[in-house]
Design a protein around this motif. Structure first.
Motif, PDB file in Angstrom:
ATOM      1  N   TYR A   1     -27.000  22.038  33.302  1.00 48.73           N
ATOM      2  CA  TYR A   1     -26.432  22.890  34.352  1.00 48.73           C
ATOM      3  C   TYR A   1     -27.095  22.574  35.695  1.00 48.73           C
ATOM      4  O   TYR A   1     -28.144  21.924  35.736  1.00 48.73           O
ATOM      5  CB  TYR A   1     -26.613  24.369  33.996  1.00 48.73           C
TER       6      TYR A   1
ATOM      7  N   ASP B   1     -28.858  24.166  37.699  1.00 47.85           N
ATOM      8  CA  ASP B   1     -30.258  24.576  37.918  1.00 47.85           C
ATOM      9  C   ASP B   1     -31.236  23.762  37.071  1.00 47.85           C
ATOM     10  O   ASP B   1     -32.434  24.057  37.026  1.00 47.85           O
ATOM     11  CB  ASP B   1     -30.415  26.064  37.608  1.00 47.85           C
TER      12      ASP B   1
ATOM     13  N   THR C   1     -31.164  23.403  33.724  1.00 46.51           N
ATOM     14  CA  THR C   1     -31.227  23.786  32.304  1.00 46.51           C
ATOM     15  C   THR C   1     -30.450  22.776  31.465  1.00 46.51           C
ATOM     16  O   THR C   1     -29.278  22.512  31.736  1.00 46.51           O
ATOM     17  CB  THR C   1     -30.547  25.164  32.078  1.00 46.51           C
TER      18      THR C   1
ATOM     19  N   ALA D   1     -28.640  22.594  28.363  1.00 50.93           N
ATOM     20  CA  ALA D   1     -28.123  23.530  27.344  1.00 50.93           C
ATOM     21  C   ALA D   1     -27.838  22.789  26.042  1.00 50.93           C
ATOM     22  O   ALA D   1     -28.016  23.329  24.954  1.00 50.93           O
ATOM     23  CB  ALA D   1     -26.872  24.217  27.851  1.00 50.93           C
TER      24      ALA D   1
ATOM     25  N   PRO E   1     -30.360  30.736  17.449  1.00 48.19           N
ATOM     26  CA  PRO E   1     -30.748  31.898  18.251  1.00 48.19           C
ATOM     27  C   PRO E   1     -30.055  31.901  19.610  1.00 48.19           C
ATOM     28  O   PRO E   1     -29.464  30.897  20.023  1.00 48.19           O
ATOM     29  CB  PRO E   1     -32.257  31.719  18.408  1.00 48.19           C
ATOM     30  N   SER E   2     -30.146  33.029  20.289  1.00 51.32           N
ATOM     31  CA  SER E   2     -29.525  33.181  21.593  1.00 51.32           C
ATOM     32  C   SER E   2     -30.021  32.103  22.557  1.00 51.32           C
ATOM     33  O   SER E   2     -31.207  31.798  22.604  1.00 51.32           O
ATOM     34  CB  SER E   2     -29.891  34.572  22.121  1.00 51.32           C
ATOM     35  N   GLY E   3     -29.078  31.527  23.292  1.00 53.93           N
ATOM     36  CA  GLY E   3     -29.454  30.573  24.333  1.00 53.93           C
ATOM     37  C   GLY E   3     -29.680  29.145  23.851  1.00 53.93           C
ATOM     38  O   GLY E   3     -30.138  28.297  24.614  1.00 53.93           O
ATOM     39  N   CYS E   4     -29.330  28.856  22.612  1.00 54.42           N
ATOM     40  CA  CYS E   4     -29.621  27.510  22.086  1.00 54.42           C
ATOM     41  C   CYS E   4     -28.496  26.514  22.382  1.00 54.42           C
ATOM     42  O   CYS E   4     -28.609  25.338  22.047  1.00 54.42           O
ATOM     43  CB  CYS E   4     -29.893  27.571  20.588  1.00 54.42           C
ATOM     44  N   GLY E   5     -27.401  26.975  22.977  1.00 54.24           N
ATOM     45  CA  GLY E   5     -26.368  26.031  23.410  1.00 54.24           C
ATOM     46  C   GLY E   5     -25.073  26.047  22.605  1.00 54.24           C
ATOM     47  O   GLY E   5     -24.211  25.190  22.779  1.00 54.24           O
ATOM     48  N   LYS E   6     -24.899  27.052  21.764  1.00 54.81           N
ATOM     49  CA  LYS E   6     -23.700  27.101  20.910  1.00 54.81           C
ATOM     50  C   LYS E   6     -22.427  27.271  21.733  1.00 54.81           C
ATOM     51  O   LYS E   6     -21.450  26.534  21.555  1.00 54.81           O
ATOM     52  CB  LYS E   6     -23.802  28.278  19.911  1.00 54.81           C
ATOM     53  N   THR E   7     -22.454  28.263  22.632  1.00 57.80           N
ATOM     54  CA  THR E   7     -21.252  28.538  23.425  1.00 57.80           C
ATOM     55  C   THR E   7     -20.937  27.369  24.347  1.00 57.80           C
ATOM     56  O   THR E   7     -19.768  26.991  24.512  1.00 57.80           O
ATOM     57  CB  THR E   7     -21.453  29.836  24.237  1.00 57.80           C
ATOM     58  N   THR E   8     -21.977  26.789  24.910  1.00 62.71           N
ATOM     59  CA  THR E   8     -21.762  25.627  25.782  1.00 62.71           C
ATOM     60  C   THR E   8     -21.067  24.511  24.991  1.00 62.71           C
ATOM     61  O   THR E   8     -20.102  23.901  25.462  1.00 62.71           O
ATOM     62  CB  THR E   8     -23.119  25.122  26.337  1.00 62.71           C
TER      63      THR E   8
ATOM     64  N   GLU F   1     -18.343  34.082  18.251  1.00 56.07           N
ATOM     65  CA  GLU F   1     -18.782  35.392  17.758  1.00 56.07           C
ATOM     66  C   GLU F   1     -17.604  36.358  17.638  1.00 56.07           C
ATOM     67  O   GLU F   1     -17.682  37.480  18.143  1.00 56.07           O
ATOM     68  CB  GLU F   1     -19.822  35.995  18.723  1.00 56.07           C
TER      69      GLU F   1
HETATM   70  N1  LIG Z   1     -23.658  28.488  34.052  1.00 58.08           N
HETATM   71  C1  LIG Z   1     -24.918  28.291  33.631  1.00 58.08           C
HETATM   72  N2  LIG Z   1     -25.880  27.897  34.502  1.00 58.08           N
HETATM   73  C2  LIG Z   1     -27.142  27.683  34.095  1.00 58.08           C
HETATM   74  N3  LIG Z   1     -27.553  27.822  32.841  1.00 58.08           N
HETATM   75  C3  LIG Z   1     -26.653  28.211  31.925  1.00 58.08           C
HETATM   76  C4  LIG Z   1     -25.301  28.477  32.279  1.00 58.08           C
HETATM   77  N4  LIG Z   1     -24.634  28.856  31.157  1.00 58.08           N
HETATM   78  C5  LIG Z   1     -25.548  28.834  30.154  1.00 58.08           C
HETATM   79  N5  LIG Z   1     -26.755  28.450  30.624  1.00 58.08           N
HETATM   80  C6  LIG Z   1     -27.987  28.267  29.846  1.00 58.08           C
HETATM   81  O1  LIG Z   1     -27.744  27.280  28.860  1.00 58.08           O
HETATM   82  C7  LIG Z   1     -28.406  27.627  27.650  1.00 58.08           C
HETATM   83  C8  LIG Z   1     -27.399  27.660  26.518  1.00 58.08           C
HETATM   84  O2  LIG Z   1     -26.470  28.715  26.731  1.00 58.08           O
HETATM   85  P1  LIG Z   1     -25.306  29.050  25.709  1.00 58.08           P
HETATM   86  O3  LIG Z   1     -24.502  30.161  26.278  1.00 58.08           O
HETATM   87  O4  LIG Z   1     -24.598  27.807  25.362  1.00 58.08           O
HETATM   88  O5  LIG Z   1     -26.148  29.548  24.458  1.00 58.08           O
HETATM   89  P2  LIG Z   1     -25.692  30.291  23.129  1.00 58.08           P
HETATM   90  O6  LIG Z   1     -26.392  29.595  22.043  1.00 58.08           O
HETATM   91  O7  LIG Z   1     -24.222  30.378  23.060  1.00 58.08           O
HETATM   92  O8  LIG Z   1     -26.331  31.714  23.355  1.00 58.08           O
HETATM   93  P3  LIG Z   1     -25.797  33.178  22.926  1.00 58.08           P
HETATM   94  O9  LIG Z   1     -25.864  33.242  21.449  1.00 58.08           O
HETATM   95  O10 LIG Z   1     -26.806  34.072  23.593  1.00 58.08           O
HETATM   96  O11 LIG Z   1     -24.432  33.311  23.491  1.00 58.08           O
HETATM   97  C9  LIG Z   1     -29.115  28.942  27.917  1.00 58.08           C
HETATM   98  O12 LIG Z   1     -30.437  28.677  28.250  1.00 58.08           O
HETATM   99  C10 LIG Z   1     -28.367  29.512  29.093  1.00 58.08           C
HETATM  100  O13 LIG Z   1     -29.192  30.346  29.866  1.00 58.08           O
END
Ligand SMILES: Nc1ncnc2c1ncn2[C@@H]1O[C@H](COP(=O)(O)OP(=O)(O)OP(=O)(O)O)[C@@H](O)[C@H]1O
Length: 382
Positions: free
Chosen positions: A11, A13, A15, A17, A36-43, A162
């Protein structure tokens, strides 16, 4: 069907992902992404339908690089279900479900007809729920509409983020079962994001366990539970992975014992080799059971003295269901029947056979794990 090749997403900033991801989802396969939360699944998921663009690498859908496909055209081939379903509040359930096909040019009447079929398929009677508005539904019902709507355009691929996250655990389990049943008939290629390992194990043909932006293990639920690739995965699947394995191991015919069997119109047996016998009807379907002691002292036919059998399951049900059924009915064994037709009796599952089945399943996956460790884990866990 969906192929990730060295996909990285960084991203603005800084990060990272998702970091150099390579994996493939086969046609008709359901892959759960868990971590876990924030590990990049949604991305990961949003890069498939181009809600997010990768920084490097490429994603192929049916051999075609998605970055070369117009996003609107791409999304027609990809159903998308999210936790906050995003139904149109001012449209009825039927219209919500019919919206996408209608937008795609299907005639309104035809789209509504198809929508009614889909609502039926997800367990909502269209004549009861079709005319309601989203705020007149429970959370679980809204999720079902979300699934029906995602299926409306009959896309080959479904992305589910989810989808059952916002409902209570009981409803969640029911939605999972219904979804599994549905998937057996529609056989979509599914990427399913969850942070719940139980859900991942239950639904996935294969599971991708995410660490920080990377897949730590990509394998069948059974293999992930049986041979976690490393400490991280072992920690994530939990110390009770022996128990979790119960839910992914099906009852097989070879697991069953053959107890004495009598038929409804037989005279009461005087001698039995066991403390009880299974009672079958004329077609060898399960009817009930009779105790040896009871049979010895009474007169008449089996029919007059047979008791109903409450504790039974179809073959292929999970060992977890078997265990739960034993507990629920306080039964020392459960009858197992054919899963087609009227329920032809196949045999009984006893606690010791259940244990053996669990060991069989563990041993089959214990490729890299020393056997002693696996057995200890299994025995101590249940
Ligand atoms: N638009 C963005 N800009 C900067 N960082 C981002 C952005 N979107 C997601 N991130 C970061 O990328 C990482 C992965 O995010 P992502 O949403 O893919 O995780 P996730 O595994 O789906 O989490 P969750 O289960 O909490 O939804 C996280 O550290 C998040 O803060």
């Amino acid at each position: 069907m969906i192929r990730f090749e060295h996909v990285t997403k960084r991203y603005a900033d800084g990060t990272t992902a998702v970091d150099d991801l390579t994996f493939e989802v086969a046609e008709g396969e359901l892959v759960t992404l868990v971590g876990p939360s924030g590990c990049g699944k949604t991305t990961t998921m949003k890069m498939v339908n181009r809600l997010i663009e990768p920084t490097s690498g490429r994603i192929l859908l049916d051999g075609e690089d998605v970055s070369a496909v117009d996003p609107v055209r791409l999304r027609r081939r990809i159903g998308y279900v999210i936790q906050q379903v995003g139904l149109f509040p001012h449209r009825t359930v039927l219209d919500n479900t019919a919206t996408v096909p209608h937008l795609l040019g299907v005639k309104r009447a035809k789209a509504r007809e198809r929508a009614a079929e889909l609502l039926d398929l997800v367990g909502l009677d269209p004549s009861v729920y079709g005319d309601r508005y989203p705020d007149q539904l429970s959370g679980g019902q809204r999720q079902r509409v979300g699934v029906a709507r995602a299926l409306a355009a009959d896309p080959p691929v479904l992305l589910m983020d989810e989808p059952f996250g916002a409902v209570d655990p009981v409803v969640r389990e029911r939605l999972q079962s219904e979804f599994l049943r549905l998937q057996q008939s529609v056989r979509k290629t599914v990427l399913f994001v969850t942070h719940d390992i139980e859900e991942a194990v239950r639904l996935g043909d294969r599971i991708a366990v995410y660490g920080d932006g990377r897949i730590e293990q990509f394998d069948t639920p059974s293999a992930v539970l049986g041979s976690p690739a490393n400490e991280y995965v072992a920690g994530f699947v939990g110390a009770d992975r022996g128990l979790k394995r119960l839910s992914v191991t099906p009852i097989e015919e070879g697991d069953l014992e053959q107890p004495p069997v009598v038929h409804l119109d037989d005279p009461l047996p005087r001698e039995l080799d066991a403390r009880w016998a299974v009672v079958l009807d004329g077609d060898d379907n399960l009817h009930g059971w009779i105790s040896a002691e009871h049979a010895r002292v009474r007169t008449g036919t089996v029919r007059e003295h047979a008791r109903r059998m409450e504790a039974w399951l179809p073959v292929g049900a999970s060992l977890k269901q078997a265990f739960a059924t034993m507990l629920q009915h306080d039964a020392g064994w459960i009858a197992v029947v054919d899963n087609a037709g009227e329920g032809r009796f196949l045999g009984v599952l006893t606690p010791s056979r259940l244990h053996e089945a669990l060991r069989r399943s563990t041993a089959a996956d214990a490729r890299d794990v020393p056997r002693a460790d696996v057995e200890l884990e299994t025995v101590s866990d249940h």
